[in-house]
Design a protein around this motif. Structure first.
Motif, short mmCIF file in Angstrom:
data_model
loop_
_atom_site.label_atom_id
_atom_site.label_comp_id
_atom_site.label_asym_id
_atom_site.label_seq_id
_atom_site.Cartn_x
_atom_site.Cartn_y
_atom_site.Cartn_z
N ALA A 265 -8.17 3.49 -17.31
CA ALA A 265 -7.31 3.45 -18.03
C ALA A 265 -6.04 2.85 -17.63
O ALA A 265 -5.18 2.20 -18.06
N ASN A 266 -6.12 2.23 -16.30
CA ASN A 266 -5.23 1.65 -15.54
C ASN A 266 -5.77 0.46 -14.81
O ASN A 266 -6.84 0.19 -14.57
N PRO A 267 -4.72 -0.60 -14.14
CA PRO A 267 -5.20 -1.70 -13.44
C PRO A 267 -5.41 -1.42 -12.06
O PRO A 267 -5.35 -0.15 -11.86
N VAL A 268 -5.96 -2.29 -11.35
CA VAL A 268 -6.33 -2.05 -10.17
C VAL A 268 -4.99 -1.82 -9.07
O VAL A 268 -4.06 -2.37 -9.42
N TYR A 269 -5.35 -0.58 -8.57
CA TYR A 269 -4.14 -0.29 -7.34
C TYR A 269 -4.68 -0.55 -6.00
O TYR A 269 -5.76 0.06 -5.65
N GLU A 270 -4.17 -1.30 -5.32
CA GLU A 270 -4.52 -1.79 -4.04
C GLU A 270 -3.45 -1.33 -2.94
O GLU A 270 -2.48 -1.25 -3.37
N LEU A 271 -4.26 -0.59 -1.77
CA LEU A 271 -3.28 0.05 -0.80
C LEU A 271 -2.17 -0.93 -0.45
O LEU A 271 -1.13 -0.44 -0.17
N GLY A 272 -2.58 -2.14 0.18
CA GLY A 272 -1.59 -2.97 0.65
C GLY A 272 -0.60 -3.66 -0.17
O GLY A 272 0.58 -3.50 -0.05
#
Length: 387
Positions: A265-272
């Protein structure tokens, strides 16, 4: 395949697919005839070059799977809120795989698709020495309006060839070793990475309770947090890793080095990328070291990373979305020299500026998702659960 070929082909392509759990399989629509097109259409080229890359699109990487008793190269993609996609994976004038993906109405916001090609056929199409490129035209609804994007990527040709030629079932391709996140709870034997939101029992591999600052109640949950540790060995001399700021500054066609999570349900979340400066945050956790390949003088680079739990926070409450299959994404972008190490190049008579000209940027992508568990990398999916 030339851009003009793609333009003509795009207008006549017929799409077909079969459901593979959360992945849709797209048939290969490219043929030798398509590679005979030539010429240029300046207006079309200019309009295409003006398009921006799709920020929701991710190439999930290559893998090798068994299909009807024969090894197949599988390429995986994913994006959000799509209306239409045309993709082409090609080297020079040879296309490995191209096709069209139309998401079904009523799908989740995340859509994923895959393309299969017999390994023997993929090897035959990679006989030239051209770079390996990925070209994706995508149409996406943003605020109710249709917008078109063009994403171009340069993948590591060397590592794809290594994957295609990999035949050791006892070792993973690229000598990949994943310590965290991984399936730690061997008692459950579920072949999944299970993250529990508010408990530490049952089949949990990780939990919010592992974090020292955890307060207990649901209201205190802020974001997904994981230790991230592993290594992989790639052929060739890698001069440096490329992070978000390097890619943007130099206008490179690679997906920056980062770790990501993506639920339906959400976009990609990237650590950096969730930090103000991805490079400043991530670079200290990486090391590069060099060695000779066993039984040869060919140089290899070991990429190792170790991000402790207290730094492995994805800094967004939505990463906590309960999801039976949260994609776990790893991208490694790098600059590598065709001349080997600086010392080797100097011995061959190359000056420093000549050495710099012989460097190339490319990347590899590795993704843990449910249907990939039987692939060559044996990467397991991440499941976020409550309790």
């Amino acid at each position: 395949m030339t851009v003009l070929s793609r333009f003509f082909f795009l207008t006549t392509l017929v799409f077909s697919h079969a459901s593979l759990a959360s992945i849709h399989l797209v048939e290969n629509e490219c043929s030798v005839a398509l590679n005979t097109h030539s010429g240029a259409q300046s207006e079309y080229l200019l309009s295409q070059s003006a398009l921006a890359p799709d920020p929701s699109l991710r190439f999930l990487g290559f893998d090798v799977i068994e299909k009807q008793g024969e090894p197949h190269l599988r390429a995986r993609f994913a994006a959000s809120d799509l209306e239409f996609v045309f993709f082409d994976i090609y080297s020079g004038e040879r296309s490995l795989h191209c096709g069209v993906f139309f998401p079904e109405r009523g799908q989740s916001q995340r859509q994923a698709w895959a393309a299969d090609l017999p390994v023997r056929e993929a090897l035959a199409r990679l006989q030239d020495s051209n770079p390996l490129n990925i070209w994706v035209n995508s149409d996406r609804l943003i605020g109710g309006k249709l917008q078109r994007f063009l994403t171009q990527l340069s993948y590591s040709r060397t590592e794809l060839l290594n994957l295609l030629q990999h035949n050791d079932a006892n070792h993973l391709p690229y000598e990949l070793k994943m310590q965290h996140p991984s399936d730690l709870n061997q008692v459950s034997a579920d072949n999944e990475i299970v993250y529990c939101l508010n408990s530490r029992f049952g089949d949990c591999d990780y939990s919010h309770g592992d974090h020292p600052g955890y307060g207990g109640p649901w209201a205190d949950i802020e974001h997904l947090i994981l230790p991230i540790k592993g290594e992989l060995i790639l052929d060739g001399y890698i001069t440096r890793l490329l992070f978000k700021e390097d890619v943007v500054q130099d206008g490179l066609n690679v997906t920056a080095t980062d770790f990501g999570v993506w639920n339906w349900a959400n976009p990609v979340y990237e650590l950096g990328s969730l930090r103000e400066n991805a490079k400043a945050f991530l670079a200290p956790f990486f090391t590069l070291s060099y060695q000779s390949a066993p039984g040869s003088e060919q140089i290899q680079t070991k990429i190792a990373w170790d991000i402790p739990l207290q730094h492995g926070a994805f800094l967004n409450r939505n990463t906590y979305y309960r999801d039976g299959e949260t994609y776990w994404l790893m991208n490694f972008a790098f600059e590598h020299s065709l001349l080997g190490s600086p010392e080797q190049a100097k011995q061959l008579g190359y000056a420093e500026h000549e050495y710099q000209r012989q460097t190339q940027a490319s990347f590899i992508a590795l993704t843990g998702l449910n249907e990939a568990k039987q692939g060559a990398f044996k990467l397991t999916p991440l499941r976020v659960t409550f309790p």
